[in-house]
Design a protein around this motif. Structure first.
Motif, PDB file in Angstrom:
ATOM      1  N   PRO A  23      -7.331   3.789  -2.203  1.00  0.00           N
ATOM      2  CA  PRO A  23      -6.995   2.626  -1.808  1.00  0.00           C
ATOM      3  C   PRO A  23      -6.840   2.563  -0.227  1.00  0.00           C
ATOM      4  N   ALA A  24      -6.838   1.685   0.406  1.00  0.00           N
ATOM      5  CA  ALA A  24      -6.233   1.558   1.837  1.00  0.00           C
ATOM      6  C   ALA A  24      -4.943   1.836   2.128  1.00  0.00           C
ATOM      7  N   LEU A  25      -4.618   2.650   3.102  1.00  0.00           N
ATOM      8  CA  LEU A  25      -3.393   3.249   3.301  1.00  0.00           C
ATOM      9  C   LEU A  25      -2.270   2.230   3.676  1.00  0.00           C
ATOM     10  N   THR A  26      -1.225   2.154   3.220  1.00  0.00           N
ATOM     11  CA  THR A  26       0.099   1.710   3.764  1.00  0.00           C
ATOM     12  C   THR A  26       0.501   2.866   4.742  1.00  0.00           C
ATOM     13  N   SER A  65       2.738   6.940  -5.164  1.00  0.00           N
ATOM     14  CA  SER A  65       2.613   6.089  -3.756  1.00  0.00           C
ATOM     15  C   SER A  65       2.440   6.834  -2.476  1.00  0.00           C
ATOM     16  N   VAL A  66       1.861   6.482  -1.846  1.00  0.00           N
ATOM     17  CA  VAL A  66       1.287   7.379  -0.456  1.00  0.00           C
ATOM     18  C   VAL A  66       1.684   6.624   0.775  1.00  0.00           C
ATOM     19  N   VAL A  67       2.312   6.877   1.892  1.00  0.00           N
ATOM     20  CA  VAL A  67       2.378   6.396   3.250  1.00  0.00           C
ATOM     21  C   VAL A  67       1.889   7.429   4.229  1.00  0.00           C
ATOM     22  N   GLY A  68       0.856   6.857   5.141  1.00  0.00           N
ATOM     23  CA  GLY A  68       0.603   7.547   6.162  1.00  0.00           C
ATOM     24  C   GLY A  68       1.465   7.291   7.353  1.00  0.00           C
ATOM     25  N   PHE A  69       0.818   7.941   8.566  1.00  0.00           N
ATOM     26  CA  PHE A  69       1.464   7.776   9.885  1.00  0.00           C
ATOM     27  C   PHE A  69       0.014   7.738  10.949  1.00  0.00           C
ATOM     28  N   ILE A  82      -8.682   4.776  11.919  1.00  0.00           N
ATOM     29  CA  ILE A  82      -9.642   3.947  11.091  1.00  0.00           C
ATOM     30  C   ILE A  82      -9.841   4.452   9.713  1.00  0.00           C
ATOM     31  N   LEU A  83      -9.277   5.667   9.822  1.00  0.00           N
ATOM     32  CA  LEU A  83      -9.070   6.426   8.185  1.00  0.00           C
ATOM     33  C   LEU A  83      -8.304   5.583   7.274  1.00  0.00           C
ATOM     34  N   ALA A  84      -7.363   5.056   7.735  1.00  0.00           N
ATOM     35  CA  ALA A  84      -6.380   4.340   6.992  1.00  0.00           C
ATOM     36  C   ALA A  84      -7.042   3.070   6.237  1.00  0.00           C
ATOM     37  N   THR A  85      -7.858   2.570   6.810  1.00  0.00           N
ATOM     38  CA  THR A  85      -8.628   1.231   6.461  1.00  0.00           C
ATOM     39  C   THR A  85      -9.691   1.547   5.618  1.00  0.00           C
ATOM     40  N   LEU A 145       5.249  -0.768  10.625  1.00  0.00           N
ATOM     41  CA  LEU A 145       4.921  -0.450   9.210  1.00  0.00           C
ATOM     42  C   LEU A 145       3.881  -1.485   8.756  1.00  0.00           C
ATOM     43  N   VAL A 146       2.596  -1.074   8.276  1.00  0.00           N
ATOM     44  CA  VAL A 146       1.772  -1.811   7.914  1.00  0.00           C
ATOM     45  C   VAL A 146       1.438  -1.632   6.496  1.00  0.00           C
ATOM     46  N   VAL A 147       1.677  -2.454   5.606  1.00  0.00           N
ATOM     47  CA  VAL A 147       1.663  -2.247   4.103  1.00  0.00           C
ATOM     48  C   VAL A 147       0.316  -2.820   3.758  1.00  0.00           C
ATOM     49  N   ARG A 148      -0.490  -1.816   3.040  1.00  0.00           N
ATOM     50  CA  ARG A 148      -1.569  -2.182   2.353  1.00  0.00           C
ATOM     51  C   ARG A 148      -1.648  -1.751   0.932  1.00  0.00           C
TER      52      ARG A 148
END
Length: 333
Positions: A280-283, A265-269, A273-276, A320-323
């Motif tokens: 997979p799309a980043l949490t 599992s990976v979470v960004g900060f 736009i890179l996250a979406t 937090l935005v969970v994807r």
């Protein structure tokens, strides 16, 4: 048109037309003659003789998604306030106080109302030079603050680090890596402290070999992800201190035949736009970068108007935005 007529580059013509002093006299004369022949009217003349209001916006990195988000907020607020925003890169030399005085002097001579500096490392000489020149200063996510009185705008980085790690813990992860920013970066340290606080609150002892530091960049994320995944007992999840760092971690996993989030599992900060666009799309922990830019511009204009501030530091809320890049560890599904 003026640049073509004078036979100079567009940046050189812009320097002359904006009153910059770092142009040879012969070149300056050619540009001025061309401008006069073409009937060029300066922005101040277009405003009925009143000087145009301008501020400087300075980046270390002009092309990152982070910078573009901040830029959009600053320019939007500038448009609303009738202020032009001039975008520049931070000086790269190490000439100390003299260089700092030259920088501040050029900005003052060009009529800047103040300067916003983004994610750069400031020196005490630079801060003092801006003071002597009467140039208000606001910094966004600074790597350091040479003086506590420097006005800064950021996000709730500690809370963001806490929330990111609590999310991973709630999924059942207990070996959680941290791919952080530069050790000297105040925002990165706050994210690390939030991460550790979440672990300790849950009774998980932070392990030194699971926390690494590097630049807020893809190559650094790849390098830190590689080191974490090469440990004898690798983490089942990694909290990365920026979106670009997180993408480097995802690539490190891919090169080892690991799938995100099935194996890691990976979470960004940030939530750029890179996250979406990622697969997979980043949490992520979202920090409101355009709003930070807007607040910085409005705060700078208050300082330029001689207003006093209630606080030297403003923090905007993260959440937090969970994807799709986080899931329970394989053994707990």
């Amino acid at each position: 048109m003026v640049a073509d007529a004078a036979g100079v580059s567009l940046p050189t013509a812009s320097k002359v037309l904006n009153g910059r002093g770092d142009v040879a006299s012969a070149t300056r004369t050619r540009v001025e003659v061309a401008a006069r022949d073409l009937g060029y009217v300066s922005p101040s003349d277009r405003r009925g003789g009143l000087p145009g209001r301008t501020v400087d916006l300075v980046f270390d990195d002009l092309v990152s998604p982070y910078s573009l988000e901040v830029l959009s907020g600053v320019t939007e607020a500038g448009t609303e306030a009738g202020v032009d925003v001039v975008v520049n890169r931070a000086p790269r030399d190490d000439a100390g106080a003299r260089s700092a005085d030259d920088w501040a002097g050029r900005l003052k001579a060009a009529g800047r109302e103040g300067i916003i500096i983004v994610t750069s490392e400031l020196t005490l000489e630079q801060v003092e030079s801006f003071d002597r020149a009467g140039l208000p200063l606001v910094v966004i996510d600074p790597l350091n603050l040479p003086r506590v009185e420097v006005t800064s705008v950021g996000a709730t980085n500690f809370s963001g680090g806490l929330t990111a790690t609590e999310h991973l813990l709630s999924l059942g992860h207990r070996r959680i890596g941290f791919a952080g920013g530069p050790e000297r970066a105040a925002c990165g340290q706050a994210r690390l402290h939030g991460h550790r606080a979440a672990l300790e609150k849950t009774g998980v002892r932070p392990e030194p070999d699971l926390a690494l530091h590097g630049a807020f960049s893809y190559p650094a994320g790849l390098e830190m992800g590689t080191r974490l995944l090469d440990l004898p007992r690798p983490p089942t999840a990694i909290f990365a201190a920026s979106d670009t760092t997180a993408l480097g971690v995802v690539e490190a996993a891919r090169r080892r035949g690991l799938r995100v989030p099935d194996d890691l599992s990976v979470v960004g900060f940030d939530d750029t736009i890179l996250a979406t666009l990622a697969t997979p799309a980043l949490t992520v922990v979202r920090q409101p970068l355009p709003d930070m830019g807007r607040v910085a511009l409005r705060t700078l204009l208050r300082l330029a108007a001689g207003e006093s501030l209630d606080s030297h530091h403003v923090e905007l809320a993260t959440h937090l935005v969970v994807r799709d890049s986080t899931a329970p560890p394989r053994g707990e599904r």
